[in-house]
Design a protein around this motif. Structure first.
Motif, PDB file in Angstrom:
ATOM      1  N   TRP B 235       0.797  -1.222   0.000  1.00  0.00           N
ATOM      2  CA  TRP B 235       0.000   0.000   0.000  1.00  0.00           C
ATOM      3  C   TRP B 235       0.824   1.263   0.000  1.00  0.00           C
ATOM      4  CZ3 TRP B 235      -4.209  -0.719   4.265  1.00  0.00           C
ATOM      5  CH2 TRP B 235      -5.203  -1.561   3.762  1.00  0.00           C
ATOM      6  N   ASP B 236       1.908   1.207   0.775  1.00  0.00           N
ATOM      7  CA  ASP B 236       2.728   2.417   0.892  1.00  0.00           C
ATOM      8  C   ASP B 236       3.242   2.836  -0.471  1.00  0.00           C
ATOM      9  OD1 ASP B 236       3.969  -0.012   1.051  1.00  0.00           O
ATOM     10  OD2 ASP B 236       5.685   0.725   2.196  1.00  0.00           O
ATOM     11  N   ILE B 237       3.634   1.844  -1.277  1.00  0.00           N
ATOM     12  CA  ILE B 237       4.140   2.186  -2.606  1.00  0.00           C
ATOM     13  C   ILE B 237       3.005   2.692  -3.476  1.00  0.00           C
ATOM     14  CG2 ILE B 237       5.196   1.255  -4.686  1.00  0.00           C
ATOM     15  CD1 ILE B 237       6.810  -0.558  -3.047  1.00  0.00           C
ATOM     16  N   GLU B 238       1.875   2.053  -3.329  1.00  0.00           N
ATOM     17  CA  GLU B 238       0.718   2.455  -4.125  1.00  0.00           C
ATOM     18  C   GLU B 238       0.437   3.942  -3.917  1.00  0.00           C
ATOM     19  OE1 GLU B 238      -2.715   0.027  -3.577  1.00  0.00           O
ATOM     20  OE2 GLU B 238      -4.072   1.577  -4.279  1.00  0.00           O
ATOM     21  N   ALA B 240       2.445   6.288  -2.822  1.00  0.00           N
ATOM     22  CA  ALA B 240       3.480   7.179  -3.342  1.00  0.00           C
ATOM     23  C   ALA B 240       3.432   7.243  -4.876  1.00  0.00           C
ATOM     24  CB  ALA B 240       4.842   6.706  -2.880  1.00  0.00           C
ATOM     25  N   LEU B 241       3.153   6.095  -5.492  1.00  0.00           N
ATOM     26  CA  LEU B 241       3.098   6.092  -6.952  1.00  0.00           C
ATOM     27  C   LEU B 241       1.925   6.940  -7.460  1.00  0.00           C
ATOM     28  CD1 LEU B 241       4.005   2.408  -7.856  1.00  0.00           C
ATOM     29  CD2 LEU B 241       5.391   4.457  -8.149  1.00  0.00           C
ATOM     30  N   LYS B 242       0.855   6.890  -6.698  1.00  0.00           N
ATOM     31  CA  LYS B 242      -0.285   7.704  -7.100  1.00  0.00           C
ATOM     32  C   LYS B 242       0.069   9.172  -7.064  1.00  0.00           C
ATOM     33  CE  LYS B 242      -4.241   4.925  -5.752  1.00  0.00           C
ATOM     34  NZ  LYS B 242      -5.224   4.789  -4.677  1.00  0.00           N
ATOM     35  N   LEU B 244       2.983  10.429  -7.437  1.00  0.00           N
ATOM     36  CA  LEU B 244       3.894  10.686  -8.540  1.00  0.00           C
ATOM     37  C   LEU B 244       3.096  10.893  -9.823  1.00  0.00           C
ATOM     38  CD1 LEU B 244       6.594  10.741  -9.959  1.00  0.00           C
ATOM     39  CD2 LEU B 244       6.662   8.262  -9.874  1.00  0.00           C
ATOM     40  N   ALA B 245       2.164   9.967 -10.039  1.00  0.00           N
ATOM     41  CA  ALA B 245       1.370  10.059 -11.263  1.00  0.00           C
ATOM     42  C   ALA B 245       0.566  11.359 -11.278  1.00  0.00           C
ATOM     43  CB  ALA B 245       0.444   8.857 -11.364  1.00  0.00           C
ATOM     44  N   ARG B 247       1.326  14.168 -10.010  1.00  0.00           N
ATOM     45  CA  ARG B 247       2.143  15.324 -10.339  1.00  0.00           C
ATOM     46  C   ARG B 247       2.383  15.391 -11.839  1.00  0.00           C
ATOM     47  NH1 ARG B 247       7.519  17.267 -10.646  1.00  0.00           N
ATOM     48  NH2 ARG B 247       8.517  15.229 -10.625  1.00  0.00           N
ATOM     49  N   TYR B 248       2.544  14.211 -12.413  1.00  0.00           N
ATOM     50  CA  TYR B 248       2.906  14.172 -13.820  1.00  0.00           C
ATOM     51  C   TYR B 248       1.715  14.506 -14.707  1.00  0.00           C
ATOM     52  CZ  TYR B 248       5.121  12.621 -18.059  1.00  0.00           C
ATOM     53  OH  TYR B 248       5.655  12.570 -19.299  1.00  0.00           O
ATOM     54  N   LEU B 252      -5.420  12.680 -15.334  1.00  0.00           N
ATOM     55  CA  LEU B 252      -5.406  11.251 -15.563  1.00  0.00           C
ATOM     56  C   LEU B 252      -5.360  10.479 -14.261  1.00  0.00           C
ATOM     57  CD1 LEU B 252      -3.073  10.322 -18.517  1.00  0.00           C
ATOM     58  CD2 LEU B 252      -5.018   8.995 -17.676  1.00  0.00           C
ATOM     59  N   VAL B 256      -7.499   7.493 -12.065  1.00  0.00           N
ATOM     60  CA  VAL B 256      -6.918   6.235 -11.621  1.00  0.00           C
ATOM     61  C   VAL B 256      -7.149   6.050 -10.135  1.00  0.00           C
ATOM     62  CG1 VAL B 256      -4.791   4.966 -11.301  1.00  0.00           C
ATOM     63  CG2 VAL B 256      -5.187   6.237 -13.404  1.00  0.00           C
ATOM     64  N   LEU B 260      -9.486   3.149  -8.168  1.00  0.00           N
ATOM     65  CA  LEU B 260      -8.834   2.137  -7.337  1.00  0.00           C
ATOM     66  C   LEU B 260      -8.999   2.421  -5.856  1.00  0.00           C
ATOM     67  CD1 LEU B 260      -5.588   1.307  -9.261  1.00  0.00           C
ATOM     68  CD2 LEU B 260      -7.579  -0.143  -8.883  1.00  0.00           C
ATOM     69  N   ARG B 293     -10.275   0.020 -14.294  1.00  0.00           N
ATOM     70  CA  ARG B 293      -9.832   1.369 -14.515  1.00  0.00           C
ATOM     71  C   ARG B 293     -10.714   2.075 -15.550  1.00  0.00           C
ATOM     72  NH1 ARG B 293      -4.009   0.688 -15.129  1.00  0.00           N
ATOM     73  NH2 ARG B 293      -4.956  -0.759 -16.214  1.00  0.00           N
TER      74      ARG B 293
ATOM     75  N   GLU D 180      10.283  11.041  -4.850  1.00  0.00           N
ATOM     76  CA  GLU D 180       9.701  10.168  -5.870  1.00  0.00           C
ATOM     77  C   GLU D 180      10.703   9.125  -6.330  1.00  0.00           C
ATOM     78  OE1 GLU D 180       6.883  13.746  -7.548  1.00  0.00           O
ATOM     79  OE2 GLU D 180       8.765  13.259  -8.548  1.00  0.00           O
ATOM     80  N   THR D 183      10.636   6.367  -4.042  1.00  0.00           N
ATOM     81  CA  THR D 183       9.499   5.472  -4.247  1.00  0.00           C
ATOM     82  C   THR D 183       9.799   4.464  -5.345  1.00  0.00           C
ATOM     83  OG1 THR D 183       8.026   7.263  -3.654  1.00  0.00           O
ATOM     84  CG2 THR D 183       7.059   5.394  -4.790  1.00  0.00           C
ATOM     85  N   LEU D 202       0.533  -2.045  -9.628  1.00  0.00           N
ATOM     86  CA  LEU D 202       1.134  -0.857  -9.038  1.00  0.00           C
ATOM     87  C   LEU D 202       1.863  -0.042 -10.093  1.00  0.00           C
ATOM     88  CD1 LEU D 202       2.527  -2.175  -5.647  1.00  0.00           C
ATOM     89  CD2 LEU D 202       0.608  -0.640  -6.012  1.00  0.00           C
ATOM     90  N   LEU D 205       0.026   2.246 -12.281  1.00  0.00           N
ATOM     91  CA  LEU D 205      -0.475   3.502 -11.719  1.00  0.00           C
ATOM     92  C   LEU D 205       0.205   4.695 -12.357  1.00  0.00           C
ATOM     93  CD1 LEU D 205      -0.701   2.743  -7.918  1.00  0.00           C
ATOM     94  CD2 LEU D 205      -2.565   3.177  -9.494  1.00  0.00           C
ATOM     95  N   VAL D 206       1.447   4.512 -12.735  1.00  0.00           N
ATOM     96  CA  VAL D 206       2.184   5.642 -13.275  1.00  0.00           C
ATOM     97  C   VAL D 206       2.252   5.567 -14.803  1.00  0.00           C
ATOM     98  CG1 VAL D 206       3.525   6.221 -11.266  1.00  0.00           C
ATOM     99  CG2 VAL D 206       4.305   4.410 -12.764  1.00  0.00           C
TER     100      VAL D 206
END
Lengths: 323, 519, 327, 233
Positions: B235-238, B240-242, B244-245, B247-248, B252, B256, B260, B293, D180, D183, D202, D205-206
């Motif tokens: 979960w922790d990675i999930e 953080a990845l969210k 990141l996404a 920001r990018y 979109l 996501v 989820l 999704r 980041e 991560t 996972l 997601l990106v």
């Protein structure tokens, strides 16, 4: 700097510190290790690198590895210094007495609470003999009475093994009472208060009763020699307990938590000294007190001498001239 | 509710650490937790106690049996609080219908055999699973955590007993003649007769005990469950990845993130949602989550709820086992066990005579040691006192006074019998410096050997004066001051005083003598 | 040095002036005679001083009083983590009105510079200050500016706030002639400080108006010259060397003192002798100054630091063990 | 509650003199109770053996028994806790150790203090006092821990060592912030442990960060390889 470069550049230092810690923790298979003089330097470096790794957000694995290394280093470098024999001796010869004097408030409080009821009951029972059975169950009193009956007086001839057994019993029991008196202090002093009063009353009642029924010579000559050490040790245990209580009741400007730790350190030295006194008392009580010495006055003399010496110790030992 | 709002530090913890986190959760949200507990528990317990007033143990057993009931309220509070939406008491009670909807009866029926009750509760209550899927799910989650879950239950049962006996102990402290209720201590009936012995007071204490422990127990189990999912699903990675996404490509990623949404906490309202899909960590799920999704969130989507649960699929199990064999999910630990050591008692029995002689010898030895110890104690005490009266500084061990000081021989043998006379003789031959040196040496020798002054190697002239001061009377002190003053001039300024002063010094030397000093 | 040629009257006058100076400074800095003496010793020795003490013990006041009594100019720099070298030394500015560069001299252009909490400044600013201390000149935009003698830096640091600060590197500590530690005054003295501070009623500061100028830069220069001619017996020199050398192989000292330490010790001991009205140095002077002259030049090994042993304790131990001069 | 916004955790942070922060993971009542149980077991066993020996040796035996009992009760646990591992056998078995509040190893003084105060924790019966104290403070301290200034923490590392699989490094399409980047590294380290499906999920997601043709997990791992500093493309 990228992580790999970071690892490459400092990996040797980590390995070196790792090795040294392993050797320090008893791993004998490692031959080459950094000289001791290099270790603080290494350790400081690794600390620095851990901070860097965290700051630069290197991978969790690397950070955790460095953290473990620092943690282990911290444990080795800040480990307890080897016990200091001179310090211990100095504590025995003067430090303990000084500590007791410095804490005169709690020491007096504990002494009053302990010796007060003790003496009061001792006196009261001489005037109203029945008072003893109010405090202590009659069957216990009777048992005590037979123990010190002159008919049974073979205490002096008892074999060495019995002496040893009794010595161990006194260590086990009396020191435990002291520890309880001390630990009770954490309950805002209620436990200490209880144990001091209880023991004062109990001992006072027994002594008073035995004296009143005419077993005075037996009981006093038995008790004389170790009484000073044992009774004062109980009072000092109580004082240690009250140190904890003061930290809780009147922490002053400190938080209660800090006050407890700080007062606890002093209390520990007091209880440590008291434990040694209990031990010494047990030695005397086990091996010297049961001897039959004629005339009894010799044992009284020894007892009085012990009181004087101990009081002298607590009043004067470790004072610097003119202070 | 979003994973973003989670109020815990997400990291994979080793078993007991997760339980500890649970305990911290119970402390942190103590107020909502216990108010929910008492709101549910007190009426139930009160009613049962009144109903079985004559047989208090029946009330206690029923209260015990109904534990899953209150546990659900606790879990509800926790599952909300963890995601930053601590419910008020009104919220909690208002949600009763949801809370009690799924699987309560099942829990009540199985509570006798379920030793990891608090750990399994989230599976049933939050994920809303029953029957074979629930069993499979429990199995997957419990593969590594199960031991801890059972341990937690057993320890917490003991904690309850600790509290009960502690309260009994407290009661005994205050117990005088008034006997309130039967306490364990003064009952003579056999122990197996619990049914008879159990009094109202025991029931009361039991209620207090479970009120204290149960919230911790539920929180501990819940934390174990959460930790399990952190391990299985990262979960922790999930999270953080969210971020990141987002920001990018903000728009979109929002989509996501939304699709989820984590399903557990909103739980009771939406537990039928997409639970079985993402939780299984199975290889079959790829297509499902992809299709997820593209779909709008299916909060009230029955289709999701009806989706068949595939966890029993063999590939998944294989997968699960593979994952679980990763070091992350528990490590092998070397366990040292106590082994019985063969006693050598028979040996000692063999030869009674010898043994008793040996024991006697040991005892004698003890006795001798003890007498020595007594002697040592007395000597040490006397020594400590004497030291005080003699004014000797502690910790410095007495050493014989030095024969040499500052490169000057000062032991009495090296000095002439009559120091001033010898000095005068030297003066006559023009050896001024030597004469003063002799006087100085004499003075030092006097101080060190006759008056027992202690001088360290590093002492300078000033130190000598300072040390001598408390020992000497006024006259000798002033003489010593002058002598040392002149000596210093000679030594460090190479300045020679006139002969008359030296003669004066020779004459005054006798003032240093102890007889003079004492007078 | 021509031995023993210091005229008696010159010696007497010098002693007297110094006593006046000491009294004058001590007036504003009650209860710290030892500190005053040591600072004056450093002044006569022509060196800089690092003063360590917790806040509230009057470090600033000491320097002000010293500057006033010696008739020099005084300036103060409060060091902070964001202070730049230019804030200390000065800088050149372009003045658009007349199209010229003007030089703005920094606070180091004074006779007595108080660098308060020097350990809170970043390394480069510390380095700038230390460079000035060593060379007695400032380079601004390529032009060297000589500083007028006397030039003395008194840097202070706070022992408690070491954490999170920039400790001075060992090599730079060496540049200070003495490191003086200000302790809490004895009780009776503290009382008089208290009285002094409250009687004056001048807000919260002690009044230094009482301090009368005793010297001027010329007299000071003369005094320094006299100090330099105070006799040091070879036996005393040998004692100093023994001490300093021993710091290098004494168990418990990680890095020992440099030769600079020995020089500092002798220089200050001379002033101390003069202050006592003597024209020669005795081992007592050395012993008295050794802690201040050496404590910042040695560092105890890590084990001892952990045990809580300080450099001062080691020096005291050393002084006990090293033989005083033999003849 | 110190601050409601800080996420809940069981670690206790200590700043060392060197200026780094150590995370001590404080152990709660459950593992400590189990450790205590193990200790109780071996102590009882030792006493049992001693009792047996004592019965053979008579009065001297009794003496030995009493003295050992005294030591086992008050001194031996303290001795263990002041040794380099800082743990009694029971604590060691549970992976726990005792340290002082500042993270330094426990010395004999605090160890003895906390052991003597076990008596107070025991009150009124069966450590009720100690349990209540532990459930009332963030660091799970019992009374003895308060007085001695000690903590019981987990001794073993928090994570298991894992490697980032080596692959052709690939520069991420945007500059990643340090957080980041971390991560991505974390993901690469743990991806293998998650199972391909979840890892895939996972990584997806990106998606905006990914190029089309390579599988997402592989791409993220390649980024990670770039980030740790393998030569760039």
């Amino acid at each position: 700097m990228r992580q790999i470069e970071f690892e490459r550049r400092f990996g040797e230092q980590w390995a070196a510190l790792d090795q040294w810690i392993a050797v320090h923790n008893g791993n004998k298979t490692i031959k080459d290790r950094p000289p001791v003089s290099a270790v603080p330097w290494l350790y400081r470096n690794v600390c620095h690198q851990l901070a860097l790794a965290r700051e630069r957000r290197y991978s969790p694995q690397l950070t955790e590895r460095l953290h473990q290394l620092v943690l282990a280093g911290h444990h080795v470098l800040y480990a307890a210094p080897a016990p200091n024999r001179e310090g211990f001796l100095a504590f025995l010869l003067s430090g303990f007495a000084r500590e007791v004097r410095a804490e005169w408030r709690v020491v007096w409080l504990a002494s009053l609470l302990f010796f007060g009821p003790l003496l009061a009951l001792l006196m009261a029972i001489q005037i109203w003999p029945d008072f003893a059975s109010v405090v202590i169950a009659p069957q216990d009193l009777a048992q005590m009475q037979t123990m010190y009956d002159p008919e049974n007086e073979r205490l002096g001839q008892r074999p060495a093994s019995t002496n040893t057994e009794m010595f161990a019993y006194y260590v086990w029991n009396n020191t435990r009472i002291g520890f309880q008196t001390f630990a009770g202090g954490i309950l805002y002093g209620i436990g200490t208060l209880f144990f001091l009063l209880f023991n004062g009353v109990y001992i006072g009642a027994i002594l008073g009763h035995l004296h009143q029924v005419g077993l005075g010579p037996q009981i006093w000559s038995f008790v004389a020699a170790h009484s000073a050490l044992e009774l004062l040790a109980i009072a000092i245990s109580g004082a240690a307990g009250f140190k904890l209580a003061t930290a809780l009741i009147a922490p002053g400007l400190r938080s209660r938590k800090l006050a407890l730790v700080e007062e606890g350190r002093i209390a520990f030295r007091l209880i440590g000294g008291a434990a040694l006194m209990f031990f010494a008392a047990a030695v005397i009580e086990g091996f010297f007190s049961p001897l039959i010495i004629d005339p009894r006055e010799i044992k009284y003399g020894v007892g009085i001498g012990m009181w004087l010496v101990l009081l002298g110790y607590f009043c004067f030992a470790g004072r610097t001239r003119g202070a | 509710m979003e994973l973003e709002k989670i109020a815990l530090v997400l990291r994979s913890r080793q078993g007991w650490e997760a339980v500890d986190l649970g305990f911290r959760m119970a402390m942190r949200w103590a107020r909502p937790l216990w108010s929910a507990w008492f709101a549910v528990f007190l009426p139930v317990a009160g009613a049962l106690t009144l109903a079985f007033y004559e047989q208090p143990i029946i009330a206690a057993v029923l209260v015990w049996w109904l534990k899953p009931l209150y546990d659900r309220y606790l879990l509800f509070v926790l599952s909300r609080a963890v995601f930053g939406a601590t419910p008020t008491l009104r919220d909690t009670l208002g949600a009763s219908r949801q809370i009690l909807a799924s699987g309560l009866i099942w829990s009540l029926l199985t509570r006798f055999i379920d030793f990891s009750r608090s750990f399994n509760l989230p599976v049933v209550a939050l994920e809303g699973q029953r029957g074979p899927p629930a069993r499979a799910r429990r199995k997957l989650l419990g593969l590594r955590a199960g031991g801890f879950a059972i341990g937690l239950t057993i320890v917490c049962i003991h904690f309850e007993w600790v509290v009960m006996y502690g309260l009994h102990g407290l009661a005994m402290l205050f117990e005088t003649d008034v006997q309130w209720g039967a306490t364990v201590a003064d009952d003579t009936r056999p122990w197996w007769d619990t049914f008879e012995r159990w009094g109202l007071i025991d029931t009361l204490f039991y209620f207090v005990a479970i009120s204290l422990i149960e919230p911790f127990y539920v929180a501990g189990g819940f934390a174990l469950y959460l930790n399990r999912r952190v391990m299985l699903e990262a979960w922790d990675i999930e999270l953080a990845l969210k971020r990141l996404a987002a920001r990018y490509a903000p728009t979109l990623a929002m989509l996501v993130a939304f699709s989820l949404t984590w399903h557990v906490a909103p739980a009771l309202a939406q537990d039928a949602e997409a639970m079985p899909e993402t939780e299984s960590a199975g290889s079959m799920r790829l297509d499902a989550s992809e299709s997820d999704r593209d779909k709008p969130p299916c909060a009230a989507d029955d289709e999701c709820a009806d989706a068949p649960y595939e966890a029993v699929d063999t590939p998944i199990r294989r997968e699960a086992h593979r994952i679980l064999s990763e070091p992350d999910f528990g490590s092998e630990r070397e366990v040292t066990r106590w082994k019985r050591i063969e006693s050598d008692a028979e040996e000692t029995n063999d030869n009674d005579l010898q043994t008793s002689a040996f024991i006697d010898a040991v005892a004698e030895l003890f006795r001798v040691i003890a007498y020595l110890a007594i002697a040592a104690i007395v000597v040490a005490l006397l020594y400590a006192l004497l030291r005080y009266w003699l004014g000797v500084a502690p910790t410095i061990v007495t050493k014989p006074p030095p024969a040499m000081l500052f490169g000057l021989a000062i032991d009495p043998q090296s000095l002439p019998e009559d120091v001033p006379a010898a000095a005068r003789a030297m003066l006559a031959t023009g050896q001024h410096r030597e004469a003063i040196s002799l006087l100085y040496r004499g003075a030092l020798s006097n101080l060190v050997h006759t008056r027992r002054m202690r001088i360290s190697k590093g002492a300078t002239e000033g130190d000598v004066l300072r040390l001598a001061k408390p020992m000497l009377g006024e006259a000798p002190m002033s003489y010593l001051t002058i002598l040392i003053g002149i000596w210093t001039q000679i030594a460090y300024a190479a300045r020679m005083p006139d002969t008359a002063r030296i003669v004066e010094l020779c004459d005054g030397y006798s003032s240093l003598m102890p007889s003079e000093a004492n007078a | 040095m021509s031995d023993n040629t210091l005229p008696i009257e010159a010696l007497a006058r010098a002693g007297e002036v110094l006593q006046r100076l000491k009294r004058s400074v001590a007036q504003a800095f009650l209860g710290q005679d030892r500190v005053v003496e040591e600072v004056i010793a450093a002044l006569l020795g022509g060196g800089h001083v690092l003063i360590e003490g917790v806040p509230g013990l009057g470090k600033t006041l000491l320097v002000q009083a010293l500057a006033r009594a010696s008739g020099g100019r005084y300036s103060r720099v409060q060091f902070t983590p964001d202070i730049m070298p230019a804030d200390v030394t000065g800088h050149t500015l372009y003045d658009p009105s007349n199209g010229q560069f003007t030089t703005r001299k920094g606070p180091v252009f004074a006779n007595f510079v108080l660098a308060d909490e020097v350990n809170r400044a970043p390394a480069k600013t510390q380095a700038a200050l230390l460079e000035v201390m060593q060379e007695s000149q400032v380079t601004l935009d390529g032009a060297a500016h000589k500083l007028d003698p006397p030039f003395m830096v008194l840097a202070t640091q706070n022992p408690i706030e070491q954490e999170g600060t920039y400790a001075l590197p060992e090599a730079q500590l060496d540049r200070f002639l003495l490191k003086v530690v200000i302790d809490y005054p004895a009780e009776s003295e503290e009382l008089s400080v208290l009285r002094f501070a409250t009687e004056k009623r001048s807000a919260d500061r002690l009044n230094i108006d009482k301090v009368m100028p005793v010297l001027n830069p010329e007299t000071l220069a003369k005094l320094q010259a006299i100090t330099a001619s105070v006799r040091v017996d070879p036996a005393v020199e040998a004692y100093v060397l023994r001490l300093v050398r021993q710091t290098r192989d004494f168990a418990g000292i990680g890095s020992g003192a440099s030769t600079r330490g020995a020089i500092a010790l002798i220089r200050c001991a001379r002033s101390l002798a003069l202050l006592a009205g003597r024209d020669f140095v005795t081992p007592d002077d050395i012993k008295r100054l050794a802690p201040s002259a050496l404590r910042h030049r040695i560092s105890p090994v890590a084990d001892l630091v952990i045990e809580g042993r300080t450099a001062d304790m080691l020096i005291a131990e050393l002084l006990e063990k090293i033989e005083a001069p033999r003849l | 509650m110190r601050s409601l916004s800080a996420p809940l955790d069981t670690s206790h942070h200590v700043a060392t003199p060197e200026g780094v922060e150590l995370n001590l993971r404080v152990a709660g009542p459950v593992p400590r109770a189990l450790a205590w149980l193990i200790d109780l077991a071996w102590r009882l066993a030792a006493l049992l053996v001693l009792a047996f020996v004592a019965s053979v040796l008579g009065e001297v035996g009794t003496a030995v028994f009493l003295l050992s009992w005294f030591a086992l009760e008050w001194l031996v646990p303290a001795y263990f806790e002041s040794r380099s591992r800082g743990a009694t056998p029971g604590k060691r078995a549970m992976g726990l150790m005792v340290v002082r509040d500042d993270g330094a190893p426990c010395t004999l003084g605090p160890a003895l203090t906390r052991n003597l105060l076990r008596f107070a924790d025991f009150l009124p019966l069966f450590y009720f006092g100690g349990l209540t104290a532990m459930l009332c403070n963030r660091q799970f301290k019992r009374l003895g821990d308060f007085v001695a200034g000690t903590l019981v923490v987990y001794a073993d590392p928090a994570t298991v060592a894992r490697q980032i699989p080596t692959m052709e490094p690939l520069r991420p399409p945007i500059a990643l912030k340090p957080e980041e980047a971390r991560t991505v590294l974390d993901f690469a380290e743990r991806a293998a442990a998650l199972g391909p499906a979840r890892a895939e999920e996972l990584a997806s997601l990106v998606t905006p960060l990914l190029r089309d043709n390579t599988p997402p997990v592989q791409q993220l791992t390649q980024y990670a390889n770039y980030l740790v500093g393998h030569a760039a493309d």
